[in-house]
Design a protein around this motif. Structure first.
Motif, PDB file in Angstrom:
ATOM      1  N   LEU A 150    -122.701 -24.633 -32.677  1.00  0.00           N
ATOM      2  CA  LEU A 150    -122.887 -24.349 -34.096  1.00  0.00           C
ATOM      3  C   LEU A 150    -122.946 -25.637 -34.910  1.00  0.00           C
ATOM      4  CD1 LEU A 150    -120.486 -21.303 -34.562  1.00  0.00           C
ATOM      5  CD2 LEU A 150    -122.970 -21.263 -34.599  1.00  0.00           C
ATOM      6  N   SER A 151    -122.130 -26.609 -34.540  1.00  0.00           N
ATOM      7  CA  SER A 151    -122.147 -27.882 -35.275  1.00  0.00           C
ATOM      8  C   SER A 151    -123.432 -28.658 -35.010  1.00  0.00           C
ATOM      9  CB  SER A 151    -120.928 -28.735 -34.904  1.00  0.00           C
ATOM     10  OG  SER A 151    -120.993 -29.199 -33.561  1.00  0.00           O
ATOM     11  N   TYR A 152    -124.038 -28.479 -33.819  1.00  0.00           N
ATOM     12  CA  TYR A 152    -125.300 -29.165 -33.521  1.00  0.00           C
ATOM     13  C   TYR A 152    -126.424 -28.668 -34.444  1.00  0.00           C
ATOM     14  CZ  TYR A 152    -122.989 -30.360 -29.074  1.00  0.00           C
ATOM     15  OH  TYR A 152    -122.114 -30.800 -28.113  1.00  0.00           O
ATOM     16  N   LEU A 153    -126.421 -27.371 -34.747  1.00  0.00           N
ATOM     17  CA  LEU A 153    -127.469 -26.811 -35.600  1.00  0.00           C
ATOM     18  C   LEU A 153    -127.507 -27.496 -36.959  1.00  0.00           C
ATOM     19  CD1 LEU A 153    -127.066 -22.991 -34.843  1.00  0.00           C
ATOM     20  CD2 LEU A 153    -128.836 -24.532 -33.995  1.00  0.00           C
ATOM     21  N   ASN A 154    -126.365 -28.034 -37.386  1.00  0.00           N
ATOM     22  CA  ASN A 154    -126.295 -28.681 -38.693  1.00  0.00           C
ATOM     23  C   ASN A 154    -127.080 -29.988 -38.757  1.00  0.00           C
ATOM     24  OD1 ASN A 154    -124.590 -26.691 -39.709  1.00  0.00           O
ATOM     25  ND2 ASN A 154    -122.765 -27.722 -38.965  1.00  0.00           N
ATOM     26  N   VAL A 155    -127.387 -30.584 -37.605  1.00  0.00           N
ATOM     27  CA  VAL A 155    -128.134 -31.851 -37.604  1.00  0.00           C
ATOM     28  C   VAL A 155    -129.540 -31.652 -37.022  1.00  0.00           C
ATOM     29  CG1 VAL A 155    -126.066 -33.290 -37.520  1.00  0.00           C
ATOM     30  CG2 VAL A 155    -127.112 -32.552 -35.377  1.00  0.00           C
ATOM     31  N   TRP A 156    -129.975 -30.391 -36.931  1.00  0.00           N
ATOM     32  CA  TRP A 156    -131.297 -30.084 -36.362  1.00  0.00           C
ATOM     33  C   TRP A 156    -132.159 -29.282 -37.335  1.00  0.00           C
ATOM     34  CZ3 TRP A 156    -129.405 -27.791 -31.027  1.00  0.00           C
ATOM     35  CH2 TRP A 156    -128.917 -28.815 -30.221  1.00  0.00           C
ATOM     36  N   PRO A 157    -132.466 -29.760 -38.532  1.00  0.00           N
ATOM     37  CA  PRO A 157    -133.285 -28.963 -39.461  1.00  0.00           C
ATOM     38  C   PRO A 157    -134.679 -28.655 -38.945  1.00  0.00           C
ATOM     39  CG  PRO A 157    -132.999 -31.207 -40.277  1.00  0.00           C
ATOM     40  CD  PRO A 157    -132.055 -31.047 -39.125  1.00  0.00           C
ATOM     41  N   HIS A 158    -135.271 -29.548 -38.149  1.00  0.00           N
ATOM     42  CA  HIS A 158    -136.602 -29.295 -37.583  1.00  0.00           C
ATOM     43  C   HIS A 158    -136.488 -28.548 -36.252  1.00  0.00           C
ATOM     44  CE1 HIS A 158    -137.579 -32.651 -40.318  1.00  0.00           C
ATOM     45  NE2 HIS A 158    -138.805 -32.181 -40.320  1.00  0.00           N
ATOM     46  N   LEU A 159    -135.653 -29.035 -35.364  1.00  0.00           N
ATOM     47  CA  LEU A 159    -135.555 -28.466 -34.022  1.00  0.00           C
ATOM     48  C   LEU A 159    -135.126 -27.014 -34.058  1.00  0.00           C
ATOM     49  CD1 LEU A 159    -135.473 -28.644 -30.938  1.00  0.00           C
ATOM     50  CD2 LEU A 159    -133.179 -29.648 -31.121  1.00  0.00           C
ATOM     51  N   ARG A 160    -134.201 -26.654 -34.934  1.00  0.00           N
ATOM     52  CA  ARG A 160    -133.649 -25.302 -34.926  1.00  0.00           C
ATOM     53  C   ARG A 160    -134.698 -24.240 -35.264  1.00  0.00           C
ATOM     54  NH1 ARG A 160    -129.113 -24.996 -39.423  1.00  0.00           N
ATOM     55  NH2 ARG A 160    -129.161 -22.794 -38.865  1.00  0.00           N
ATOM     56  N   GLN A 161    -135.811 -24.651 -35.876  1.00  0.00           N
ATOM     57  CA  GLN A 161    -136.863 -23.690 -36.195  1.00  0.00           C
ATOM     58  C   GLN A 161    -137.570 -23.176 -34.934  1.00  0.00           C
ATOM     59  OE1 GLN A 161    -139.536 -24.623 -39.315  1.00  0.00           O
ATOM     60  NE2 GLN A 161    -137.925 -24.847 -40.821  1.00  0.00           N
ATOM     61  N   PHE A 162    -137.423 -23.896 -33.832  1.00  0.00           N
ATOM     62  CA  PHE A 162    -138.052 -23.479 -32.580  1.00  0.00           C
ATOM     63  C   PHE A 162    -137.031 -22.959 -31.575  1.00  0.00           C
ATOM     64  CE2 PHE A 162    -141.591 -26.764 -33.454  1.00  0.00           C
ATOM     65  CZ  PHE A 162    -142.270 -25.843 -34.234  1.00  0.00           C
ATOM     66  N   ILE A 163    -135.802 -22.726 -32.020  1.00  0.00           N
ATOM     67  CA  ILE A 163    -134.738 -22.281 -31.112  1.00  0.00           C
ATOM     68  C   ILE A 163    -134.258 -20.896 -31.518  1.00  0.00           C
ATOM     69  CG2 ILE A 163    -132.314 -22.656 -30.487  1.00  0.00           C
ATOM     70  CD1 ILE A 163    -132.794 -25.574 -30.358  1.00  0.00           C
ATOM     71  N   ARG A 164    -134.036 -20.035 -30.530  1.00  0.00           N
ATOM     72  CA  ARG A 164    -133.403 -18.741 -30.764  1.00  0.00           C
ATOM     73  C   ARG A 164    -131.987 -18.813 -30.192  1.00  0.00           C
ATOM     74  NH1 ARG A 164    -136.729 -13.872 -28.921  1.00  0.00           N
ATOM     75  NH2 ARG A 164    -136.165 -12.958 -30.917  1.00  0.00           N
ATOM     76  N   VAL A 165    -131.005 -18.380 -30.978  1.00  0.00           N
ATOM     77  CA  VAL A 165    -129.604 -18.589 -30.639  1.00  0.00           C
ATOM     78  C   VAL A 165    -128.930 -17.264 -30.268  1.00  0.00           C
ATOM     79  CG1 VAL A 165    -127.416 -19.576 -31.427  1.00  0.00           C
ATOM     80  CG2 VAL A 165    -129.574 -20.490 -32.312  1.00  0.00           C
ATOM     81  N   PHE A 166    -128.152 -17.290 -29.179  1.00  0.00           N
ATOM     82  CA  PHE A 166    -127.411 -16.112 -28.739  1.00  0.00           C
ATOM     83  C   PHE A 166    -125.996 -16.509 -28.333  1.00  0.00           C
ATOM     84  CE2 PHE A 166    -131.848 -15.126 -28.055  1.00  0.00           C
ATOM     85  CZ  PHE A 166    -131.953 -13.829 -28.526  1.00  0.00           C
ATOM     86  N   GLU A 167    -125.073 -15.557 -28.399  1.00  0.00           N
ATOM     87  CA  GLU A 167    -123.696 -15.779 -27.975  1.00  0.00           C
ATOM     88  C   GLU A 167    -123.453 -15.017 -26.679  1.00  0.00           C
ATOM     89  OE1 GLU A 167    -120.624 -15.663 -30.993  1.00  0.00           O
ATOM     90  OE2 GLU A 167    -122.178 -15.602 -32.543  1.00  0.00           O
ATOM     91  N   LEU A 168    -123.130 -15.747 -25.629  1.00  0.00           N
ATOM     92  CA  LEU A 168    -123.095 -15.189 -24.281  1.00  0.00           C
ATOM     93  C   LEU A 168    -122.087 -14.055 -24.140  1.00  0.00           C
ATOM     94  CD1 LEU A 168    -124.001 -15.256 -21.338  1.00  0.00           C
ATOM     95  CD2 LEU A 168    -122.282 -17.033 -20.926  1.00  0.00           C
ATOM     96  N   GLU A 169    -120.827 -14.317 -24.489  1.00  0.00           N
ATOM     97  CA  GLU A 169    -119.804 -13.305 -24.255  1.00  0.00           C
ATOM     98  C   GLU A 169    -120.028 -12.052 -25.091  1.00  0.00           C
ATOM     99  OE1 GLU A 169    -118.012 -17.034 -22.656  1.00  0.00           O
ATOM    100  OE2 GLU A 169    -119.192 -16.509 -24.411  1.00  0.00           O
ATOM    101  N   LYS A 170    -120.553 -12.205 -26.298  1.00  0.00           N
ATOM    102  CA  LYS A 170    -120.879 -11.019 -27.093  1.00  0.00           C
ATOM    103  C   LYS A 170    -121.952 -10.184 -26.405  1.00  0.00           C
ATOM    104  CE  LYS A 170    -119.583 -12.178 -31.831  1.00  0.00           C
ATOM    105  NZ  LYS A 170    -120.054 -12.319 -33.219  1.00  0.00           N
ATOM    106  N   GLU A 171    -122.921 -10.871 -25.776  1.00  0.00           N
ATOM    107  CA  GLU A 171    -123.976 -10.152 -25.084  1.00  0.00           C
ATOM    108  C   GLU A 171    -123.410  -9.402 -23.881  1.00  0.00           C
ATOM    109  OE1 GLU A 171    -126.750  -9.707 -26.245  1.00  0.00           O
ATOM    110  OE2 GLU A 171    -127.004 -11.286 -27.714  1.00  0.00           O
ATOM    111  N   ILE A 172    -122.471 -10.030 -23.193  1.00  0.00           N
ATOM    112  CA  ILE A 172    -121.870  -9.371 -22.037  1.00  0.00           C
ATOM    113  C   ILE A 172    -121.129  -8.110 -22.469  1.00  0.00           C
ATOM    114  CG2 ILE A 172    -120.071  -9.609 -20.273  1.00  0.00           C
ATOM    115  CD1 ILE A 172    -120.879 -12.542 -20.023  1.00  0.00           C
ATOM    116  N   TRP A 173    -120.370  -8.218 -23.551  1.00  0.00           N
ATOM    117  CA  TRP A 173    -119.587  -7.063 -23.990  1.00  0.00           C
ATOM    118  C   TRP A 173    -120.443  -5.953 -24.571  1.00  0.00           C
ATOM    119  CZ3 TRP A 173    -115.124  -5.285 -22.685  1.00  0.00           C
ATOM    120  CH2 TRP A 173    -114.166  -6.158 -22.161  1.00  0.00           C
ATOM    121  N   ARG A 174    -121.689  -6.254 -24.875  1.00  0.00           N
ATOM    122  CA  ARG A 174    -122.576  -5.187 -25.339  1.00  0.00           C
ATOM    123  C   ARG A 174    -122.926  -4.237 -24.204  1.00  0.00           C
ATOM    124  NH1 ARG A 174    -125.101  -5.277 -30.082  1.00  0.00           N
ATOM    125  NH2 ARG A 174    -124.708  -7.043 -31.454  1.00  0.00           N
ATOM    126  N   GLY A 175    -122.842  -4.723 -22.959  1.00  0.00           N
ATOM    127  CA  GLY A 175    -123.294  -3.903 -21.845  1.00  0.00           C
ATOM    128  C   GLY A 175    -122.224  -3.577 -20.835  1.00  0.00           C
TER     129      GLY A 175
END
Length: 610
Positions: free
Chosen positions: A540-565
């Motif tokens: 999350l802190s890395y996204l703060n220094v990536w104004p250009h790069l973050r536009q090409f990145i899709r972000v997910f949280e692993l453990e939340k995804e696991i608990w969904r299923g």
């Protein structure tokens, strides 16, 4: 991107290549394009030309089209973000020096007289010296040699400036005209940061060259004038937000034969884009995913798209967000340049070229809910009213973010500033199998950032995804680590010659300052298939220094995804099955023990991932 000649082409708003121009280029700025063409063709115009615009306005695509249409290409192309070299005063100056040498060699000029000092200092040939400088070799000896080269450029800067001026003169004489010098990637070095100050002395040297100098820049770099190279007598062409008709045409072009089925949503996606082409394309991509894959109704799919794009493009924990400031901008329709964040981060969008020290602007539509929900005193913006009426007529939500009525201003500001992520929408039936299927989708090449809380869980997920790739006849490089010794993605790309994608882990010791180079090297990642993994708080802190790069990145949280299923009952059942299984093979036994540890960890601490 993967072009579908008749069907729907979905991408994340990458700049258009030569091959994609015929199918997807929309002339958003015909008058500005004509000015660029005239400037390129007239050899007598030697005033620098600055092509400026905010992130995602289409600068690179426009210039690629201009170069293609005129048949004129730069004699010297300086890509300060794509090529690998040391980010220092000596590094920037050495980069221009070596690129100019290569240009002279291409036109058959003998360059030996300019490299004698370097050859004596390094004891190797020019080719080997350049390989060291451009990080083509990695060992202790080459690191020492690189330091010698950098120190030479920095300590004898005056001498090398004279040599570089001579090289430009000879290049001009050889070509019989002023050489076309194109500088790109300058704006990947944040304007208020240290690195742009290291680059500026080199740009000042270029500004005194006899060439036709063209820059591609963020709008900020043409209105806040702190450096000598900015204060030239330059011609400035500014890409502002486009009109809605152009945005609808852009979206329609990507929808192909399915455009009739999407015609009702084009106006609202165009409105929500704010006239920013990349924002429009990304909204379309996220809408299609929510509507087709998640089977959401149209209004919910638009809500999902707005949330996702707002989250990926606009949220930051380090850029100050002032509701009062935005309300003033909204009321007045002008922004007086005083600091960079609102423009640099696309919180506000320029609608016309600057005039008398002011920039005509509007609030990014994805932020309008904040103003509309919390401020009833400001008269309703006619454009917002128009959007609401249209949405009501088409049974579509006018905004992507529904703010609870009882929420306080401070609460919303806190939400916008804390870099929190929206709830992921990926639903996993078989956990890692579904996870692998999603990230290995061939729909388009994507960059993903997966945030994890438990490294062992993340490692197992990465192993599974890469194993699934092999089943799908793809080969993934598994064990990539980005640590403090790495400052370029190119060091990994040799693996892409034999592998279809990368799975790269950020070392957990890295701080935001250690990964700023990823922002600078964003364009190295275009059309690559990479999954990045990071500890949640660090990512999350890395996204703060990536104004250009973050536009090409899709972000997910692993453990939340696991608990969904998976449920606690599922975990108990899995543990029971594992306990009953006897495994002789040592490698499989280790995998079984690892899986048991992960299941026990999830069982004990489900609240961590809520």
């Amino acid at each position: 991107m993967a072009i579908m000649k008749k069907g729907m082409t979905i991408d994340l708003g990458y700049p258009l290549s030569k091959e994609e121009m015929e199918d997807f280029f929309i002339d958003l700025f015909p008058e500005l394009k004509d000015r660029c063409v005239d400037w390129l063709k007239d050899e007598n115009i030697v005033r620098p030309l600055m092509i400026a615009g905010q992130i995602g306005t289409g600068k690179t695509s426009l210039l690629n089209n201009v170069f293609l249409e005129t048949g004129i290409v730069p004699d010297l192309r300086l890509s300060f973000d794509k090529d690998d070299f040391d980010v220092s005063i000596g590094g920037f100056f050495g980069y221009v020096f070596f690129q100019t040498l290569k240009t002279l060699q291409n036109v058959k000029v003998d360059v030996r007289k300019w490299v004698d000092d370097l050859s004596k200092a390094t004891g190797v040939s020019l080719e080997e010296t350049m390989a060291v400088f451009f990080f083509k070799k990695f060992d202790a000896q080459t690191s020492l040699m690189r330091k010698i080269i950098l120190n030479l450029f920095e300590d004898r800067e005056r001498d090398y400036k004279i040599q570089l001026a001579e090289m430009f003169e000879i290049l001009s004489d050889t070509l019989g005209r002023p050489p076309l010098i194109f500088c790109e990637g300058v704006d990947k070095y944040q304007f208020s940061g240290v690195k742009i100050r290291l680059l500026s002395p080199t740009l000042s040297v270029l500004s005194k060259s006899p060439g036709k100098l063209m820059y591609e820049l963020n709008l900020v770099y043409t209105i806040i004038l702190d450096f000598e190279w900015q204060r030239q007598d330059s011609l400035i062409a500014i890409l502002t937000s486009s009109d809605e008709a152009k945005m609808r045409e852009l979206l329609q072009r990507r929808t192909g034969i399915y455009s009739n089925y999407r015609e009702s949503i084009f106006p609202i996606l165009a409105k929500l884009s704010g006239g920013n082409p990349r924002q429009a394309v990304r909204l379309q991509a996220e809408f299609e995913y929510a509507y087709e894959k998640l089977k959401k109704p149209k209004d919910e799919a638009i809500n999902y798209a707005c949330d996702r794009v707002r989250n990926d493009f606009l949220r930051s924990g380090e850029v100050a967000f002032s509701l009062e400031h935005l309300k003033t901008v909204k009321k007045d329709g002008f922004f007086v340049p005083s600091d960079e964040p609102p423009l640099y981060w696309n919180w506000i969008l320029a609608t016309a070229e600057p005039s008398i020290g002011k920039i005509p602007v509007k609030i990014n539509p994805l932020l309008l809910p904040a103003l509309e929900s919390f401020e009833g005193l400001i008269p309703e913006d006619p454009e917002v009213e128009k959007l609401k009426l249209w949405a009501q007529e088409h049974d579509t939500s006018p905004f992507g973010l529904a703010i609870p009525e009882d929420m306080k201003i401070e609460g919303f500001i806190d939400e916008m500033n804390k870099s929190g992520l929206m709830e992921p929408a990926l639903s996993l039936e078989k956990i890692f199998n579904e996870l692998a299927s999603f990230f290995l989708s061939q729909r388009f090449n994507s960059l993903y950032l997966i945030l994890y809380q438990d490294l062992e869980v993340a490692r197992l997920a990465s192993d599974y995804i890469c194993g699934k790739a092999i089943v799908l006849t793809e080969k993934w490089f598994v064990d990539g680590i980005i640590d403090k010794n790495i400052e370029s993605f190119n060091q990994f790309f040799m693996f892409l010659e034999k592998h279809d994608g990368l799975s790269l882990f950020y070392d957990e010791s890295l701080e935001p300052k250690d990964v700023e180079w990823c922002e600078t090297k964003r364009d190295q990642l275009i059309e690559k298939r990479i999954i990045f993994w990071a500890k949640k708080d660090k990512g999350l802190s890395y996204l703060n220094v990536w104004p250009h790069l973050r536009q090409f990145i899709r972000v997910f949280e692993l453990e939340k995804e696991i608990w969904r299923g998976i449920s606690l009952e599922d975990i108990e059942e899995d543990l029971k099955l594992l306990k009953e299984v006897t495994i002789q093979d040592e490698r499989k036994r280790i995998s079984k023990e690892k899986l048991e540890r992960i299941l026990l960890s999830l069982k004990k601490r489900p609240e961590r991932y809520a």
